[in-house]
Design a protein around this motif. Structure first.
Motif, PDB file in Angstrom:
ATOM      1  N   TRP A  27       0.840  -1.186   0.000  1.00  6.81           N
ATOM      2  CA  TRP A  27       0.000   0.000   0.000  1.00  6.81           C
ATOM      3  C   TRP A  27       0.881   1.243   0.000  1.00  6.81           C
ATOM      4  CZ3 TRP A  27      -5.125  -0.573  -0.769  1.00  6.81           C
ATOM      5  CH2 TRP A  27      -5.637  -1.868  -0.569  1.00  6.81           C
ATOM      6  N   PHE A  28       0.309   2.348  -0.433  1.00  3.14           N
ATOM      7  CA  PHE A  28       1.041   3.615  -0.509  1.00  3.14           C
ATOM      8  C   PHE A  28       0.195   4.711   0.110  1.00  3.14           C
ATOM      9  CE2 PHE A  28       1.740   7.670  -2.661  1.00  3.14           C
ATOM     10  CZ  PHE A  28       3.102   7.844  -2.480  1.00  3.14           C
ATOM     11  N   ILE A  29       0.816   5.558   0.944  1.00  9.67           N
ATOM     12  CA  ILE A  29       0.128   6.749   1.430  1.00  9.67           C
ATOM     13  C   ILE A  29       0.975   7.970   1.096  1.00  9.67           C
ATOM     14  CG2 ILE A  29      -1.201   5.574   3.213  1.00  9.67           C
ATOM     15  CD1 ILE A  29       0.758   6.570   5.295  1.00  9.67           C
TER      16      ILE A  29
ATOM     17  N   LEU B 250      -7.438   4.183   4.154  1.00  9.02           N
ATOM     18  CA  LEU B 250      -7.225   2.979   3.349  1.00  9.02           C
ATOM     19  C   LEU B 250      -8.416   2.038   3.509  1.00  9.02           C
ATOM     20  CD1 LEU B 250      -3.451   2.195   4.038  1.00  9.02           C
ATOM     21  CD2 LEU B 250      -4.447   3.143   1.945  1.00  9.02           C
ATOM     22  N   PRO B 251      -8.707   1.232   2.504  1.00  7.65           N
ATOM     23  CA  PRO B 251      -9.851   0.316   2.611  1.00  7.65           C
ATOM     24  C   PRO B 251      -9.632  -0.734   3.690  1.00  7.65           C
ATOM     25  CG  PRO B 251      -8.541  -0.155   0.653  1.00  7.65           C
ATOM     26  CD  PRO B 251      -8.010   1.121   1.203  1.00  7.65           C
TER      27      PRO B 251
ATOM     28  N   ALA C  41      -9.915  -3.730   3.467  1.00  9.69           N
ATOM     29  CA  ALA C  41      -9.207  -4.869   2.896  1.00  9.69           C
ATOM     30  C   ALA C  41      -7.695  -4.711   2.964  1.00  9.69           C
ATOM     31  CB  ALA C  41      -9.630  -5.068   1.441  1.00  9.69           C
ATOM     32  N   ALA C  42      -7.204  -3.495   3.220  1.00  2.00           N
ATOM     33  CA  ALA C  42      -5.755  -3.283   3.303  1.00  2.00           C
ATOM     34  C   ALA C  42      -5.147  -4.052   4.461  1.00  2.00           C
ATOM     35  CB  ALA C  42      -5.446  -1.791   3.434  1.00  2.00           C
ATOM     36  N   GLY C  43      -5.909  -4.261   5.515  1.00  2.00           N
ATOM     37  CA  GLY C  43      -5.393  -5.014   6.650  1.00  2.00           C
ATOM     38  C   GLY C  43      -4.454  -4.228   7.545  1.00  2.00           C
ATOM     39  N   VAL C  44      -4.450  -2.896   7.410  1.00  2.58           N
ATOM     40  CA  VAL C  44      -3.581  -2.080   8.256  1.00  2.58           C
ATOM     41  C   VAL C  44      -4.309  -1.754   9.556  1.00  2.58           C
ATOM     42  CG1 VAL C  44      -2.415  -1.087   6.253  1.00  2.58           C
ATOM     43  CG2 VAL C  44      -4.355   0.114   7.277  1.00  2.58           C
ATOM     44  N   PRO C  45      -3.569  -1.458  10.629  1.00  4.01           N
ATOM     45  CA  PRO C  45      -4.227  -1.071  11.875  1.00  4.01           C
ATOM     46  C   PRO C  45      -5.100   0.161  11.680  1.00  4.01           C
ATOM     47  CG  PRO C  45      -1.907  -1.531  12.243  1.00  4.01           C
ATOM     48  CD  PRO C  45      -2.105  -1.512  10.764  1.00  4.01           C
ATOM     49  N   ARG C  46      -6.257   0.185  12.331  1.00  8.94           N
ATOM     50  CA  ARG C  46      -7.179   1.297  12.205  1.00  8.94           C
ATOM     51  C   ARG C  46      -6.936   2.296  13.341  1.00  8.94           C
ATOM     52  NH1 ARG C  46      -8.096   0.625   7.286  1.00  8.94           N
ATOM     53  NH2 ARG C  46      -9.721   2.222   7.467  1.00  8.94           N
ATOM     54  N   PRO C  47      -6.633   3.536  13.013  1.00 10.38           N
ATOM     55  CA  PRO C  47      -6.407   4.537  14.054  1.00 10.38           C
ATOM     56  C   PRO C  47      -7.702   4.942  14.740  1.00 10.38           C
ATOM     57  CG  PRO C  47      -6.326   5.547  11.896  1.00 10.38           C
ATOM     58  CD  PRO C  47      -6.435   4.074  11.662  1.00 10.38           C
ATOM     59  N   ARG C  48      -7.549   5.527  15.904  1.00  6.94           N
ATOM     60  CA  ARG C  48      -8.673   6.083  16.644  1.00  6.94           C
ATOM     61  C   ARG C  48      -9.201   7.330  15.930  1.00  6.94           C
ATOM     62  NH1 ARG C  48      -8.124   5.092  22.417  1.00  6.94           N
ATOM     63  NH2 ARG C  48      -8.702   7.261  22.774  1.00  6.94           N
TER      64      ARG C  48
END
Length: 237
Positions: A172-174, A222-223, A225-232
């Motif tokens: 993924w890219f941000i 990010l969607p 489906a990216a599987g990245v941690p979700r921030p508060r």
């Protein structure tokens, strides 16, 4: 989110400066955006490193040994990568431009010779290693310099190369460069000047906090489906 998950960070001094000369990196202010009972933020960034030297010194190999399925890795390089290969002033950090497979030799101070690769080739190594370990790699474009946000966008090539490698390698890219640029433009020059601890590159605590918020917002966008941690929604006090 599973307990025991880790968000690793690699990069340079704009990610971790440890308060030296009043300088702080965004990776040092990211943890409040996550629940510590569910996620550990492990900042392995090191001042003065490039995508090349972080690998050469074994820092990535050490981190790679810690990766487990479900972890994520944020990867931000660029500030130290654009020095000319072979120029002593670049301190054996410079990489070849682009994302190709070409190499060139550079003599090292210890008498050895290093095969220098392109920026994209180094990023590819990080992403493939992370994915092989079951972790989710996220390429992060660099935070802009103090004087490169008003009329243009800093690090255009680095951002383009990072985006393409992430697409090609299943990461993924941000666009942190763009997000911080927009934030700086909203604030104006006088307020931006108050976010820096030196003439052009390193943020103070307030600047690091702003940049960390940009990272958190980008990760949150990010969607699923990216599987990245979700921030508060907001950082912990």
């Amino acid at each position: 989110m599973d307990r025991g998950r880790t968000l690793f960070i690699v990069g340079d001094s704009t990610v971790r400066s440890a308060g030296r000369h009043g300088q702080w990196g965004w990776g040092e202010r990211l943890a409040p955006w996550f629940d510590p009972g569910e996620l550990t933020v492990a900042n392995h960034a090191m001042a003065g490193r490039s995508s090349r030297s972080f690998l050469r010194e074994g820092r990535w190999a050490e981190l790679r040994s810690l990766l487990k399925p479900g972890d994520a890795v944020l990867i931000q390089f660029g500030h130290n990568d654009l020095g000319r290969v072979g120029d002593p002033a670049a301190k054996q950090r410079g990489v070849l431009p682009g994302i190709g497979d070409e190499t060139v030799e550079e003599a090292l101070p210890d008498g050895g010779v290093e095969q220098v690769r392109s920026f994209g080739a180094y990023l590819t190594a990080y992403l493939r290693d992370a994915r092989a370990a079951g972790a989710v790699p996220v390429v992060v474009s660099p935070v802009p310099h103090r004087d490169r946000w008003r009329d243009d966008v800093d690090f255009p090539e680095i951002g383009a190369w990072g985006r393409e490698v992430a697409r090609r390698e299943g990461g993924w890219f941000i666009d942190l460069t763009g997000a911080v640029t927009e934030a700086y433009r909203a604030l104006g020059q006088a307020e931006v000047d108050r976010l820096f601890a030196d003439a052009n590159t390193h943020t103070n605590e307030a600047g690091a906090t702003l940049n960390a918020e940009c990272v958190a917002r980008l990760l949150g966008a990010l969607p699923d489906a990216a599987g990245v941690p979700r921030p508060r929604a907001r950082p912990r006090a």
